[in-house]
Design an enzyme around this catalytic site. Structure first.
Site, PDB file in Angstrom:
ATOM      1  N   HIS A  30     -12.827  76.535 -26.414  1.00  0.00           N
ATOM      2  CA  HIS A  30     -12.557  76.520 -27.859  1.00  0.00           C
ATOM      3  C   HIS A  30     -13.347  75.425 -28.577  1.00  0.00           C
ATOM      4  O   HIS A  30     -13.176  74.244 -28.273  1.00  0.00           O
ATOM      5  CB  HIS A  30     -11.069  76.290 -28.080  1.00  0.00           C
ATOM      6  CG  HIS A  30     -10.180  77.188 -27.278  1.00  0.00           C
ATOM      7  ND1 HIS A  30     -10.005  78.522 -27.567  1.00  0.00           N
ATOM      8  CD2 HIS A  30      -9.444  76.956 -26.169  1.00  0.00           C
ATOM      9  CE1 HIS A  30      -9.178  79.067 -26.688  1.00  0.00           C
ATOM     10  NE2 HIS A  30      -8.832  78.143 -25.815  1.00  0.00           N
ATOM     11  N   SER A  80     -17.487  79.280 -27.803  1.00  0.00           N
ATOM     12  CA  SER A  80     -16.040  79.181 -27.743  1.00  0.00           C
ATOM     13  C   SER A  80     -15.532  80.216 -26.732  1.00  0.00           C
ATOM     14  O   SER A  80     -16.265  81.099 -26.307  1.00  0.00           O
ATOM     15  CB  SER A  80     -15.416  79.454 -29.120  1.00  0.00           C
ATOM     16  OG  SER A  80     -14.016  79.190 -29.050  1.00  0.00           O
ATOM     17  N   SER A 110     -10.766  80.735 -32.340  1.00  0.00           N
ATOM     18  CA  SER A 110     -10.361  79.336 -32.128  1.00  0.00           C
ATOM     19  C   SER A 110     -11.361  78.303 -32.605  1.00  0.00           C
ATOM     20  O   SER A 110     -11.070  77.107 -32.589  1.00  0.00           O
ATOM     21  CB  SER A 110     -10.095  79.107 -30.638  1.00  0.00           C
ATOM     22  OG  SER A 110     -11.279  79.345 -29.876  1.00  0.00           O
ATOM     23  N   ASN A 170      -6.874  72.752 -14.516  1.00  0.00           N
ATOM     24  CA  ASN A 170      -5.539  73.007 -15.041  1.00  0.00           C
ATOM     25  C   ASN A 170      -4.451  72.312 -14.220  1.00  0.00           C
ATOM     26  O   ASN A 170      -3.486  71.793 -14.798  1.00  0.00           O
ATOM     27  CB  ASN A 170      -5.234  74.506 -15.089  1.00  0.00           C
ATOM     28  CG  ASN A 170      -3.864  74.794 -15.704  1.00  0.00           C
ATOM     29  OD1 ASN A 170      -3.668  74.636 -16.912  1.00  0.00           O
ATOM     30  ND2 ASN A 170      -2.903  75.193 -14.865  1.00  0.00           N
ATOM     31  N   CYS A 213       1.462  72.238 -26.484  1.00  0.00           N
ATOM     32  CA  CYS A 213       2.088  73.410 -27.111  1.00  0.00           C
ATOM     33  C   CYS A 213       3.327  73.014 -27.910  1.00  0.00           C
ATOM     34  O   CYS A 213       3.613  73.617 -28.949  1.00  0.00           O
ATOM     35  CB  CYS A 213       2.429  74.467 -26.060  1.00  0.00           C
ATOM     36  SG  CYS A 213       0.954  75.241 -25.363  1.00  0.00           S
TER      37      CYS A 213
HETATM   38  N1  LIG Z   1      -2.690  78.156 -26.149  1.00  0.00           N
HETATM   39  C1  LIG Z   1      -2.872  77.036 -25.472  1.00  0.00           C
HETATM   40  O1  LIG Z   1      -3.239  75.978 -26.024  1.00  0.00           O
HETATM   41  C2  LIG Z   1      -2.640  77.031 -23.984  1.00  0.00           C
HETATM   42  C3  LIG Z   1      -2.568  75.823 -23.282  1.00  0.00           C
HETATM   43  C4  LIG Z   1      -2.347  75.884 -21.897  1.00  0.00           C
HETATM   44  C5  LIG Z   1      -2.211  77.114 -21.249  1.00  0.00           C
HETATM   45  N2  LIG Z   1      -2.311  78.250 -21.974  1.00  0.00           N
HETATM   46  C6  LIG Z   1      -2.149  79.587 -21.359  1.00  0.00           C
HETATM   47  O2  LIG Z   1      -0.753  79.902 -21.448  1.00  0.00           O
HETATM   48  C7  LIG Z   1      -0.378  80.787 -20.368  1.00  0.00           C
HETATM   49  C8  LIG Z   1       0.781  80.190 -19.578  1.00  0.00           C
HETATM   50  O3  LIG Z   1       0.346  78.977 -18.989  1.00  0.00           O
HETATM   51  P1  LIG Z   1       1.354  78.132 -18.067  1.00  0.00           P
HETATM   52  O4  LIG Z   1       0.568  76.964 -17.564  1.00  0.00           O
HETATM   53  O5  LIG Z   1       2.635  77.937 -18.757  1.00  0.00           O
HETATM   54  O6  LIG Z   1       1.584  79.154 -16.860  1.00  0.00           O
HETATM   55  P2  LIG Z   1       2.845  79.151 -15.862  1.00  0.00           P
HETATM   56  O7  LIG Z   1       2.466  80.042 -14.730  1.00  0.00           O
HETATM   57  O8  LIG Z   1       3.285  77.758 -15.623  1.00  0.00           O
HETATM   58  O9  LIG Z   1       4.010  79.825 -16.726  1.00  0.00           O
HETATM   59  C9  LIG Z   1       4.060  81.205 -16.999  1.00  0.00           C
HETATM   60  C10 LIG Z   1       5.517  81.628 -16.790  1.00  0.00           C
HETATM   61  O10 LIG Z   1       5.671  82.973 -17.242  1.00  0.00           O
HETATM   62  C11 LIG Z   1       6.545  83.624 -16.339  1.00  0.00           C
HETATM   63  N3  LIG Z   1       6.331  85.072 -16.437  1.00  0.00           N
HETATM   64  C12 LIG Z   1       5.349  85.801 -15.868  1.00  0.00           C
HETATM   65  N4  LIG Z   1       5.517  87.110 -16.165  1.00  0.00           N
HETATM   66  C13 LIG Z   1       6.626  87.188 -16.951  1.00  0.00           C
HETATM   67  C14 LIG Z   1       7.324  88.244 -17.580  1.00  0.00           C
HETATM   68  N5  LIG Z   1       6.939  89.508 -17.439  1.00  0.00           N
HETATM   69  N6  LIG Z   1       8.435  87.940 -18.326  1.00  0.00           N
HETATM   70  C15 LIG Z   1       8.858  86.662 -18.429  1.00  0.00           C
HETATM   71  N7  LIG Z   1       8.255  85.605 -17.857  1.00  0.00           N
HETATM   72  C16 LIG Z   1       7.147  85.885 -17.122  1.00  0.00           C
HETATM   73  C17 LIG Z   1       6.209  83.039 -14.965  1.00  0.00           C
HETATM   74  O11 LIG Z   1       7.310  83.183 -14.071  1.00  0.00           O
HETATM   75  C18 LIG Z   1       5.931  81.585 -15.313  1.00  0.00           C
HETATM   76  O12 LIG Z   1       7.088  80.790 -15.149  1.00  0.00           O
HETATM   77  C19 LIG Z   1      -1.667  80.982 -19.554  1.00  0.00           C
HETATM   78  O13 LIG Z   1      -2.359  82.131 -20.015  1.00  0.00           O
HETATM   79  C20 LIG Z   1      -2.479  79.731 -19.891  1.00  0.00           C
HETATM   80  O14 LIG Z   1      -3.861  79.940 -19.673  1.00  0.00           O
HETATM   81  C21 LIG Z   1      -2.515  78.252 -23.321  1.00  0.00           C
HETATM   82  N1  LIG Z   2      -7.581  71.144 -29.704  1.00  0.00           N
HETATM   83  C1  LIG Z   2      -8.011  71.920 -28.689  1.00  0.00           C
HETATM   84  N2  LIG Z   2      -9.318  71.923 -28.326  1.00  0.00           N
HETATM   85  C2  LIG Z   2      -9.756  72.695 -27.298  1.00  0.00           C
HETATM   86  N3  LIG Z   2      -8.952  73.503 -26.570  1.00  0.00           N
HETATM   87  C3  LIG Z   2      -7.646  73.519 -26.895  1.00  0.00           C
HETATM   88  C4  LIG Z   2      -7.115  72.746 -27.955  1.00  0.00           C
HETATM   89  N4  LIG Z   2      -5.774  72.986 -28.038  1.00  0.00           N
HETATM   90  C5  LIG Z   2      -5.466  73.858 -27.066  1.00  0.00           C
HETATM   91  N5  LIG Z   2      -6.580  74.190 -26.376  1.00  0.00           N
HETATM   92  C6  LIG Z   2      -6.626  75.171 -25.302  1.00  0.00           C
HETATM   93  C7  LIG Z   2      -7.111  74.604 -24.011  1.00  0.00           C
HETATM   94  C8  LIG Z   2      -5.954  74.371 -23.069  1.00  0.00           C
HETATM   95  O1  LIG Z   2      -6.219  73.293 -22.237  1.00  0.00           O
HETATM   96  C9  LIG Z   2      -5.698  75.630 -22.229  1.00  0.00           C
HETATM   97  O2  LIG Z   2      -5.321  75.451 -21.076  1.00  0.00           O
HETATM   98  O3  LIG Z   2      -5.858  76.736 -22.771  1.00  0.00           O
END
Ligand SMILES: NC(=O)c1ccc[n+]([C@@H]2O[C@H](COP(=O)([O-])OP(=O)(O)OC[C@H]3O[C@@H](n4cnc5c(N)ncnc54)[C@H](O)[C@@H]3O)[C@@H](O)[C@H]2O)c1
Ligand SMILES: Nc1ncnc2c1ncn2CC[C@H](O)C(=O)O
Length: 483
Positions: A56, A79, A84, A231, A245
Site C-alpha cells: 500500500h 501498491s 489504498s 507477518n 486495526c
Molecule cells: N487491513 C489491514 O490493515 C490488515 C492488517 C493486517 C492483516 N490484514 C489481513 O486481515 C486478515 C486476517 O488477518 P489475521 O492476522 O487476523 O489472521 P488470523 O488467522 O489471525 O485470524 C483470522 C481468523 O478468522 C477465523 N476464520 C476463518 N474462517 C472463518 C469463517 N468462515 N468464519 C469465522 N471466522 C473465520 C480464523 O479462525 C481466525 O481466527 C488477513 O487477510 C490479513 O492479511 C489486514
Molecule cells: N498505513 C499503512 N501503510 C501501509 N500498509 C498498511 C497501513 N495500514 C495498514 N496497512 C496494511 C499492511 C498490514 O501490515 C497488513 O498486514 O496488511
C-alpha cells in the site's frame, strides 16, 4: 540522451509538497524505522539491492521506501490494492526529497487511488520490470498479499509450459486480467519472467494472507526463492494486525458513513489478531459486539473477553454493522445481505475482496448500486431495503481512511527492513523455504519503540537470568511462546 519517458505513474505530482510534509511528520512517529536507518547508514547493507515493492503506497510506506534507499537499495514500487494509495505520498516518492514536480528525482512508483484491475496489474508489472537490470528484474521483492510473488511464479510456470491458459478460462475478472497480461508477455518475450526472476534472492511478506500463499507454495514445492514471513514477527502481527486495526477500523467507518457506532450492534467475523483489534475498536465506541468464529480457541477467547459468540445466521437480520476479518472467502454472501436491516453497514478489513460476496450481490435481480461518494456505495434490493457497502468489499481501513498510524507501522516496517537485510546479505543462511525473523531481531524492534512511549524496562540480574534459563540480554522467550 536522457530518457524522458517518465519512469513512474502517479495521480498528481503537484501533491508532492503536501506528501513531503506528512512524510516528515511520520518520520517522527516512526522511531524504530528511523533508528535502523541511522544504525545501518554507514554499512549500506542494501547496496546492490534492486527491491520491487508491492505494498500500500501510503505516507508510512513512503518512510519505508526512503529507509531502504538510505541503506543503499534501488527501489521500484506499486501498491498492493486498487484503493489504498495516498496520492500525495506517491507524488512525494516520485518527486523525491531533492526533486520538484517539474524535475522529479525520486523512486519509480506506479500507484494511484482508484486503479482499475488492468491498471493495478500493469503497475505491478512496471514495478517488477527493471529497464537497466541485466535480468530485466529485481533481486529482492517486498510483498504484501503476494501479488508480485504470484505474477513472477505464474510467469515462470507458463514460460516453462510454453503457453499460458486462455483468459476465457479465468475464474474471475482479476484472474482474466492476470492471464491476459501473461499471454501478452509470453508473445512479447517468452523468457521474460524466467530471466526476470533469475537473480531474485528472496521475498519478505507483510501479511497473513500472503504468508498463507507462501506456505502453500513451499508445501507444493513450487517456491522459486526463499521468503521471510514478516507477518509472524511478534512485533508485526501482535501490533499492526491488532492495535493498527483497533485504530483504523473505526477511522474507516467514521470517514465513510459518519454513523454513530455507540449503542449499535456490530458483528465481527473472525477473532484472530485483526478481529481482536476490530472488536475492541467497536466496543470502544460503545457498540455491542458479536463475534463469529470457526476456531474453538479463538471463540473461547472472544467469550472470555466478554463478547457474544454466535453464527452469522443468528444475527444477520438484527445487527447494524458487519466487518469481516477472516482472511477466508465467502463470509458474507448476497443471501445474507438480503436479510440485513435497512442501511446496515457492511465492510471488510481482510486483505482480499473475497470475504464479502460482491459478485453475487451484483447479480441479485433488480439490485441497484449507487455511489454516495468514492468507496461508499448503497445497494438497494427490489423490496426497497438498502445496505451500505464500503470500498466495494476491499480493505476499508485503507480504502475509506489512511490505514494504520505511523507508530504501529514503524514496528512492521522495521521488521520488513531487517528481513530485507537478512535475505539480501545472508543468502547462504536462507536456502529456498519460508522463515520467520530470529527472535533477537523481534525484541530489537520492540526495544526501539519503548523510549517514545516512556517505557522503563527492568534489568534482569544474572542469577535471575540463570533461574529462568535465558541470557540477561535475551531472547527472553522460547520460539514456541505465544505472547
Ligand atoms: N487491513 C489491514 O490493515 C490488515 C492488517 C493486517 C492483516 N490484514 C489481513 O486481515 C486478515 C486476517 O488477518 P489475521 O492476522 O487476523 O489472521 P488470523 O488467522 O489471525 O485470524 C483470522 C481468523 O478468522 C477465523 N476464520 C476463518 N474462517 C472463518 C469463517 N468462515 N468464519 C469465522 N471466522 C473465520 C480464523 O479462525 C481466525 O481466527 C488477513 O487477510 C490479513 O492479511 C489486514
Ligand atoms: N498505513 C499503512 N501503510 C501501509 N500498509 C498498511 C497501513 N495500514 C495498514 N496497512 C496494511 C499492511 C498490514 O501490515 C497488513 O498486514 O496488511
Amino acid at each position: 540522451t536522457v530518457d524522458n519517458r517518465q519512469d513512474f505513474k502517479v495521480a498528481d505530482l503537484s501533491l508532492a509538497e503536501f506528501g513531503r510534509k506528512e512524510i516528515t511528520l511520520a518520520e517522527h512517529e516512526m522511531p524504530g524505522l528511523m533508528a535502523i536507518r541511522k544504525e545501518y547508514a554507514d554499512a549500506q547493507p542494501l547496496a546492490g539491492a534492486r527491491i520491487t515493492g508491492s505494498l500500500h503506497m501510503t505516507v508510512q510506506t513512503a518512510v519505508l521506501i526512503e529507509t531502504l534507499v538510505a541503506l543503499g537499495a534501488r527501489v521500484r514500487w506499486a501498491s498492493c490494492n486498487i484503493f489504498s494509495t495516498q496520492d500525495h505520498a506517491a507524488a512525494a516518492i516520485a518527486v523525491g526529497p531533492n526533486g520538484t514536480p517539474d524535475n522529479p528525482q525520486g523512486v519509480p512508483v506506479f500507484a494511484w487511488k482508484g486503479e482499475t484491475l488492468e491498471e493495478y496489474w500493469w503497475c505491478t508489472e512496471q514495478a517488477l520490470t527493471w529497464p537497466d537490470s541485466p535480468t530485466g528484474g529485481p533481486n529482492m521483492i517486498l510483498d504484501d498479499g503476494g501479488d508480485a510473488t504470484l505474477l513472477v511464479h505464474k510467469g515462470v510456470e507458463y514460460e516453462k509450459d510454453g503457453k499460458a491458459p486462455s483468459p476465457d478460462t479465468a475464474e474471475s475478472d482479476e484472474h482474466r486480467v492476470i492471464l491476459e497480461l501473461l499471454n501478452r508477455t509470453l508473445s512479447e518475450n517468452p523468457q521474460k519472467w524466467t530471466q526476470l526472476s533469475s537473480e531474485i534472492r528472496g521475498v519478505t511478506e507483510e501479511t497473513t494472507t500472503g504468508v498463507h500463499r507462501l506456505y502453500e507454495m513451499q508445501r507444493d514445492g513450487t517456491l522459486l526463492f526463499p521468503a521471510i514471513n514478516v507477518n509472524d514477527a511478534v512485533t508485526k502481527s501482535k501490533f499492526d494486525n491488532k492495535y493498527g486495526c483497533r485504530h483504523s477500523l473505526v477511522d474507516g467507518i467514521n470517514r465513510a458513513t459518519d454513523t454513530l457506532i455507540g449503542g449499535k450492534t456490530a458483528v465481527v467475523c473472525g477473532y484472530g489478531d485483526v478481529g481482536k483489534g476490530c472488536a475492541e475498536s467497536l466496543r470502544g465506541q460503545g457498540a455491542r459486539v458479536i463475534v463469529t468464529e470457526i476456531d474453538p480457541i479463538c471463540a473461547l477467547q472472544a467469550a472470555m473477553d466478554g463478547y457474544q459468540v454466535t453464527t452469522l445466521d443468528e444475527v444477520v437480520d438484527k445487527a447494524d454493522i458487519f466487518v469481516t476479518t477472516t482472511g477466508n472467502k465467502d463470509i458474507i454472501m448476497a443471501s445474507d445481505m438480503a436479510k440485513m436491516k435497512h442501511q446496515a453497514i457492511v465492510g471488510n478489513i481482510g486483505h482480499f475482496d473475497n470475504e464479502i460476496d460482491m459478485a453475487g450481490l451484483a447479480k441479485v435481480p433488480g439490485i441497484v448500486k449507487d455511489e454516495i461518494k468514492p468507496q461508499v456505495h448503497t445497494w438497494t434490493f427490489p423490496d426497497g431495503k438498502k445496505i451500505i457497502v464500503l470500498s466495494e468489499g476491499r480493505l476499508l481501513n485503507l480504502g475509506n481512511a489512511t490505514g494504520h498510524p505511523s507508530f504501529v507501522m514503524s514496528n512492521s516496517f522495521a521488521d520488513q527492513t531487517l528481513a530485507q537485510i537478512e535475505l539480501f546479505t545472508k543468502p547462504d543462511e536462507y536456502p529456498t523455504g519460508v522463515y520467520v525473523l530470529p527472535k533477537h531481531l523481534d525484541e530489537k524492534v520492540a526495544r526501539l519503540h519503548l523510549d517514545a512511549l516512556g517505557v522503563k524496562l527492568t534489568t534482569l540480574r544474572q542469577d535471575q537470568a540463570d533461574y529462568i534459563g535465558v541470557k540477561v540480554e535475551g531472547p527472553y522467550k522460547p520460539d514456541h511462546y505465544r505472547y
